[in-house]
Design a protein around this motif. Structure first.
Motif, PDB file in Angstrom:
ATOM      1  N   TRP A  74      20.800  43.715   6.115  1.00  0.00           N
ATOM      2  CA  TRP A  74      21.013  45.152   5.934  1.00  0.00           C
ATOM      3  C   TRP A  74      20.955  45.899   7.257  1.00  0.00           C
ATOM      4  N   HIS A  75      19.944  45.579   8.082  1.00  0.00           N
ATOM      5  CA  HIS A  75      19.757  46.330   9.327  1.00  0.00           C
ATOM      6  C   HIS A  75      20.886  46.058  10.320  1.00  0.00           C
ATOM      7  N   THR A  76      21.360  44.815  10.409  1.00  0.00           N
ATOM      8  CA  THR A  76      22.464  44.538  11.327  1.00  0.00           C
ATOM      9  C   THR A  76      23.782  45.113  10.796  1.00  0.00           C
ATOM     10  N   PHE A  77      23.913  45.228   9.478  1.00  0.00           N
ATOM     11  CA  PHE A  77      25.116  45.862   8.930  1.00  0.00           C
ATOM     12  C   PHE A  77      25.180  47.338   9.329  1.00  0.00           C
ATOM     13  N   VAL A  78      24.067  48.042   9.211  1.00  0.00           N
ATOM     14  CA  VAL A  78      24.042  49.448   9.633  1.00  0.00           C
ATOM     15  C   VAL A  78      24.308  49.548  11.131  1.00  0.00           C
TER      16      VAL A  78
ATOM     17  N   VAL B 223      15.151  54.262   6.732  1.00  0.00           N
ATOM     18  CA  VAL B 223      14.705  54.295   8.128  1.00  0.00           C
ATOM     19  C   VAL B 223      13.420  55.093   8.266  1.00  0.00           C
ATOM     20  N   MET B 224      13.281  56.171   7.507  1.00  0.00           N
ATOM     21  CA  MET B 224      12.035  56.924   7.523  1.00  0.00           C
ATOM     22  C   MET B 224      10.889  56.053   6.999  1.00  0.00           C
TER      23      MET B 224
ATOM     24  N   LEU C  64       6.171  40.931  14.640  1.00  0.00           N
ATOM     25  CA  LEU C  64       6.213  42.020  15.619  1.00  0.00           C
ATOM     26  C   LEU C  64       7.598  42.142  16.241  1.00  0.00           C
ATOM     27  N   PHE C  65       8.203  40.999  16.562  1.00  0.00           N
ATOM     28  CA  PHE C  65       9.540  41.030  17.173  1.00  0.00           C
ATOM     29  C   PHE C  65      10.579  41.592  16.209  1.00  0.00           C
ATOM     30  N   VAL C  66      10.541  41.157  14.957  1.00  0.00           N
ATOM     31  CA  VAL C  66      11.530  41.613  13.979  1.00  0.00           C
ATOM     32  C   VAL C  66      11.370  43.109  13.709  1.00  0.00           C
TER      33      VAL C  66
ATOM     34  N   ILE D 196      14.154  45.843  14.617  1.00  0.00           N
ATOM     35  CA  ILE D 196      14.792  46.711  13.625  1.00  0.00           C
ATOM     36  C   ILE D 196      14.754  48.160  14.079  1.00  0.00           C
ATOM     37  N   LEU D 197      13.589  48.620  14.513  1.00  0.00           N
ATOM     38  CA  LEU D 197      13.488  50.006  14.982  1.00  0.00           C
ATOM     39  C   LEU D 197      14.359  50.240  16.201  1.00  0.00           C
ATOM     40  N   TRP D 198      14.380  49.268  17.107  1.00  0.00           N
ATOM     41  CA  TRP D 198      15.188  49.407  18.319  1.00  0.00           C
ATOM     42  C   TRP D 198      16.670  49.509  17.989  1.00  0.00           C
ATOM     43  N   LEU D 199      17.147  48.724  17.015  1.00  0.00           N
ATOM     44  CA  LEU D 199      18.563  48.760  16.652  1.00  0.00           C
ATOM     45  C   LEU D 199      19.000  50.168  16.262  1.00  0.00           C
ATOM     46  N   TYR D 200      18.222  50.808  15.409  1.00  0.00           N
ATOM     47  CA  TYR D 200      18.594  52.153  14.955  1.00  0.00           C
ATOM     48  C   TYR D 200      18.541  53.164  16.089  1.00  0.00           C
ATOM     49  N   HIS D 201      17.448  53.168  16.816  1.00  0.00           N
ATOM     50  CA  HIS D 201      17.271  54.186  17.855  1.00  0.00           C
ATOM     51  C   HIS D 201      18.216  53.961  19.034  1.00  0.00           C
ATOM     52  N   TRP D 202      18.482  52.714  19.378  1.00  0.00           N
ATOM     53  CA  TRP D 202      19.372  52.415  20.493  1.00  0.00           C
ATOM     54  C   TRP D 202      20.810  52.835  20.180  1.00  0.00           C
TER      55      TRP D 202
END
Length: 417
Positions: free
Chosen positions: A220-224, A293-294, A328-330, A334-340
């Motif tokens: 899901w996260h990589t699709f977004v 995401v929230m 911790l890495f995952v 995930i957070l980095w993907l959205y914010h980046w």
């Protein structure tokens, strides 16, 4: 309520260069279906079962953790609760995806039609930009999939080995409940057998639950992220075309000097239309991800703090170290993907103003200059993505990391005294 035919996608869309991998997985889980499927209605049933099973797995893990009054090691409770909380986060995401499938299908259809037009009109450099976007999407997908798959394979292989050579360490739910034995790694993460000593629930259930986690959390996260990267690709394409101001894109015949203003105004109109489409697509993404995401922002911030505390203050084994680092890495990934990617969208939006200034506007007629000025004013409107109360950008991501580390230091200082 949507109908089955509203979820059908053309076979060509499943070969989309940006979304191909994720659409294949979504088709497997029943979130979308192909027009070539004989019984597409079964996809809706499969999707309901899939979504319900994630929530059931989450409920079983939380029930077991709540009933467990204490753990021998802090790291044991950390990995158990981390697994349960991550499943809770992905349960919110899958329920959101289930409820907004029609929105996703509409977005995919629009993106695919746009890419089809692009591939017919693009020059060699624009096609290379598309290929680089495709390679980037694959790299981002592997970045999140590989650690999840490695962790899952480790738990599966351990279970297979012990089932064949040490079956007494696998089928020992009664002894584990009495505190006389320790569960194997898979049943430590998914302790369903301690709630129901049944072969299907206690033995096969953890296998299925692990498959859900390994496949769904990265998917899901990589699709977004692919949707957001598609937006930046469109912005880069628009910026390049604004710099070139090549009116020959609109017509194949030779343009006379007296006609340049007309065709340049027409080209500017296509830029305005393209910019509005980009804003609309970003708004659709924001509506799609704002709730999950929230939830990730709140859950992962607390969980990372707790895992750091368990890592530093507990006595974790090597396998606990490995899984805590994976978690911790995952979560950070995930957070980095959205914010980046949200930051990339803002930067590409700001770049449009400089692209307009670089297009030799001073050689154009006054009507064209006024139109370019209008486009520049529109480009100055912020294109900031939000998840309810949180702005998505790298500054917010760094604040999350700093906040988790600060709370960890507070817990560590209280533990010392």
């Amino acid at each position: 309520m949507f109908k089955v035919k509203e979820l059908l996608l053309t076979p060509e869309l499943f070969e989309n260069p940006i979304f191909r991998i994720h659409l294949r997985c979504f088709q497997l889980y029943g979130y979308v279906a192909s027009e070539e499927q004989r019984q597409p209605g079964l996809a809706l049933v499969r999707c309901c079962v899939f979504t319900a099973s994630i929530w059931l797995s989450c409920a079983l893990m939380f029930t077991r953790n709540v009933l467990a009054l204490s753990y021998e090691q802090l790291s044991d409770g950390a990995t158990n609760w981390a697994t349960a909380v991550q499943y809770f986060a992905v349960s919110i995401a899958t329920m959101n995806a289930f409820a907004q499938r029609e929105r996703v299908v509409v977005m995919l259809r629009g993106a695919h039609a746009d890419l089809q037009r692009l591939m017919l009109q693009a020059d060699a450099q624009e096609l290379e930009l598309l290929l680089s976007t495709q390679r980037y999407v694959r790299s981002i997908t592997l970045l999140l999939w590989v650690p999840s798959v490695v962790a899952g394979l480790l738990a599966w292989l351990d279970c297979i080995y012990r089932t064949i050579f040490l079956p007494q360490t696998v089928f020992n739910s009664a002894a584990v409940r009495r505190g006389e034995a320790q569960p194997i790694l898979l049943y430590k993460l998914y302790p369903f057998g301690q709630l129901c000593d049944n072969f299907i629930i206690g033995y096969l259930g953890p296998w299925y639950a692990l498959f859900l986690g390994v496949s769904t959390i990265p998917l899901w996260h990589t699709f977004v992220s692919c949707l957001m990267k598609y937006v930046t690709f469109k912005q880069q394409l628009l910026n390049r075309r604004v710099r070139q101001m090549n009116v020959q894109r609109l017509t194949s015949r030779r343009i006379k000097p007296a006609e340049l203003n007309y065709w340049r105004l027409k080209l500017c109109a296509t830029f305005v239309e393209e910019q509005q489409q980009i804003r609309s697509f970003v708004h659709q993404i924001q509506q799609l991800i704002c709730v999950p995401v929230m939830a990730d922002f709140i859950i992962f911030s607390v969980l990372m703090c707790f895992l750091l505390f368990a890592l530093m203050m507990g006595m974790p084994s090597k396998i606990d170290y490995f899984f805590i680092f994976i978690y911790l890495f995952v979560m950070a990934g995930i957070l980095w993907l959205y914010h980046w990617h949200a930051t990339l969208i803002v930067e590409c939006q700001n770049e449009l103003q400089f692209a307009i200034y670089d297009c030799n506007w001073y050689t154009f007629g006054l009507p064209v200059q006024k139109m370019l000025q209008f486009i520049m004013m529109d480009a100055q409107r912020p294109l900031v993505m939000r998840a309810l109360l949180v702005d998505l950008n790298l500054r917010t991501f760094l604040d999350i990391m700093r906040g988790a580390y600060s709370y960890f230091n507070i817990l560590r200082s209280t533990q010392k005294y």
